[in-house]
Design a protein around this motif. Structure first.
Motif, PDB file in Angstrom:
ATOM      1  N   ARG A 171       9.262 -14.768  -3.648  1.00  0.00           N
ATOM      2  CA  ARG A 171       8.042 -14.502  -4.434  1.00  0.00           C
ATOM      3  C   ARG A 171       7.376 -13.212  -3.989  1.00  0.00           C
ATOM      4  O   ARG A 171       6.928 -12.416  -4.820  1.00  0.00           O
ATOM      5  CB  ARG A 171       7.042 -15.663  -4.279  1.00  0.00           C
ATOM      6  CG  ARG A 171       7.212 -16.775  -5.262  1.00  0.00           C
ATOM      7  CD  ARG A 171       6.227 -17.892  -5.002  1.00  0.00           C
ATOM      8  NE  ARG A 171       4.833 -17.508  -5.104  1.00  0.00           N
ATOM      9  CZ  ARG A 171       4.130 -17.459  -6.237  1.00  0.00           C
ATOM     10  NH1 ARG A 171       4.709 -17.741  -7.390  1.00  0.00           N
ATOM     11  NH2 ARG A 171       2.860 -17.136  -6.222  1.00  0.00           N
ATOM     12  N   LYS A 174       9.333 -10.345  -5.386  1.00  0.00           N
ATOM     13  CA  LYS A 174       9.231 -10.262  -6.846  1.00  0.00           C
ATOM     14  C   LYS A 174       7.833  -9.823  -7.295  1.00  0.00           C
ATOM     15  O   LYS A 174       7.686  -8.987  -8.188  1.00  0.00           O
ATOM     16  CB  LYS A 174       9.576 -11.628  -7.445  1.00  0.00           C
ATOM     17  CG  LYS A 174       9.515 -11.670  -8.949  1.00  0.00           C
ATOM     18  CD  LYS A 174       9.856 -13.060  -9.459  1.00  0.00           C
ATOM     19  CE  LYS A 174       9.523 -13.166 -10.924  1.00  0.00           C
ATOM     20  NZ  LYS A 174       9.407 -14.541 -11.369  1.00  0.00           N
ATOM     21  N   LYS A 175       6.817 -10.384  -6.678  1.00  0.00           N
ATOM     22  CA  LYS A 175       5.438 -10.092  -7.111  1.00  0.00           C
ATOM     23  C   LYS A 175       5.022  -8.661  -6.775  1.00  0.00           C
ATOM     24  O   LYS A 175       4.212  -8.084  -7.492  1.00  0.00           O
ATOM     25  CB  LYS A 175       4.457 -11.072  -6.452  1.00  0.00           C
ATOM     26  CG  LYS A 175       4.679 -12.521  -6.812  1.00  0.00           C
ATOM     27  CD  LYS A 175       4.219 -12.826  -8.206  1.00  0.00           C
ATOM     28  CE  LYS A 175       4.287 -14.313  -8.511  1.00  0.00           C
ATOM     29  NZ  LYS A 175       3.885 -14.616  -9.872  1.00  0.00           N
ATOM     30  N   TRP A 177       2.977  -7.474  -4.674  1.00  0.00           N
ATOM     31  CA  TRP A 177       1.517  -7.389  -4.627  1.00  0.00           C
ATOM     32  C   TRP A 177       1.026  -6.239  -3.760  1.00  0.00           C
ATOM     33  O   TRP A 177      -0.060  -5.721  -3.973  1.00  0.00           O
ATOM     34  CB  TRP A 177       0.928  -8.706  -4.141  1.00  0.00           C
ATOM     35  CG  TRP A 177       0.946  -9.790  -5.184  1.00  0.00           C
ATOM     36  CD1 TRP A 177       0.841  -9.623  -6.533  1.00  0.00           C
ATOM     37  CD2 TRP A 177       1.063 -11.196  -4.972  1.00  0.00           C
ATOM     38  NE1 TRP A 177       0.886 -10.841  -7.170  1.00  0.00           N
ATOM     39  CE2 TRP A 177       1.023 -11.828  -6.237  1.00  0.00           C
ATOM     40  CE3 TRP A 177       1.204 -11.981  -3.836  1.00  0.00           C
ATOM     41  CZ2 TRP A 177       1.106 -13.198  -6.397  1.00  0.00           C
ATOM     42  CZ3 TRP A 177       1.288 -13.361  -3.994  1.00  0.00           C
ATOM     43  CH2 TRP A 177       1.233 -13.957  -5.262  1.00  0.00           C
TER      44      TRP A 177
END
Length: 194
Positions: A171, A174-175, A177
């Motif tokens: 995650r 993928k994110k 951030w």
């Protein structure tokens, strides 16, 4: 701006007309144990801590509730449509946490807050609801220190198995951030990457 505690977070969101409209829209559904959660809350906090004057776009606005008596997924789609009719510019996502344990292949949740506690990251394990007087209530079953300190770390639930830690790490990749909020730090169980 620096945020130190839950009261300041609630004040910040209560002064955001767009967010309060979403809260009011969600309340109209009169769902049991309902919350608007995850990125909706976290992104506002991190945008504020980064000094952003424009809101970071959200891929979705997560509305969750807990209703063990009505587990049909189609009900969620009907509720999303009702919210879309109220506010068509919001990417609504509605989920009944009383059935989501089946999707996630884990033991049943006992409430919406229990489900939030099992989100992947502590900084995202946040939810907001409105009481009968339309006062904001924040739930943060993993606390708010990580979100306020801009640390991404797995929730205790995600630290329980290697498989979940891998999901957390996937995650994070993928994110991406850190591109959006450069000051955040990503931490797995033993490491802290800057």
């Amino acid at each position: 701006m620096i945020l130190y505690n839950e009261q300041q977070v609630i004040q910040l969101i209560s002064e955001d007309a767009w967010m309060m409209r979403i809260m009011q829209d969600a309340k109209t559904l009169q769902l049991p144990d309902w919350w608007v959660c995850a990125g909706f809350v976290r992104s506002k906090i991190w945008d504020t801590l980064h000094g952003y004057t424009e809101r970071t776009p959200l891929p979705d606005v997560d509305v969750i509730y807990f209703d063990p008596d009505h587990l049909d997924e189609q009900t969620e789609k009907v509720l999303e449509q009702q919210l879309h009719e109220l506010n068509p510019h919001v990417p609504w996502s509605v989920k009944n946490e009383a059935r989501m344990h089946v999707v996630n292949h884990i033991t049943p949740y006992t409430s919406s807050t229990d489900a939030i506690s099992k989100f992947p990251e502590t900084a995202t394990a946040l939810g907001l609801t409105l009481d009968d007087q339309d006062q904001l209530i924040l739930t943060a079953p993993c606390g708010i220190n990580d979100v306020l300190n801009m640390v991404l770390t797995p929730t205790p639930f995600f630290l329980e198995t290697e498989e979940r830690i891998k999901i957390f790490e996937q995650r994070m990749n993928k994110k991406n951030w850190k591109q959006i909020w450069p000051s955040i730090k990503v931490r797995t169980s033993l490491t802290l990457d800057h």
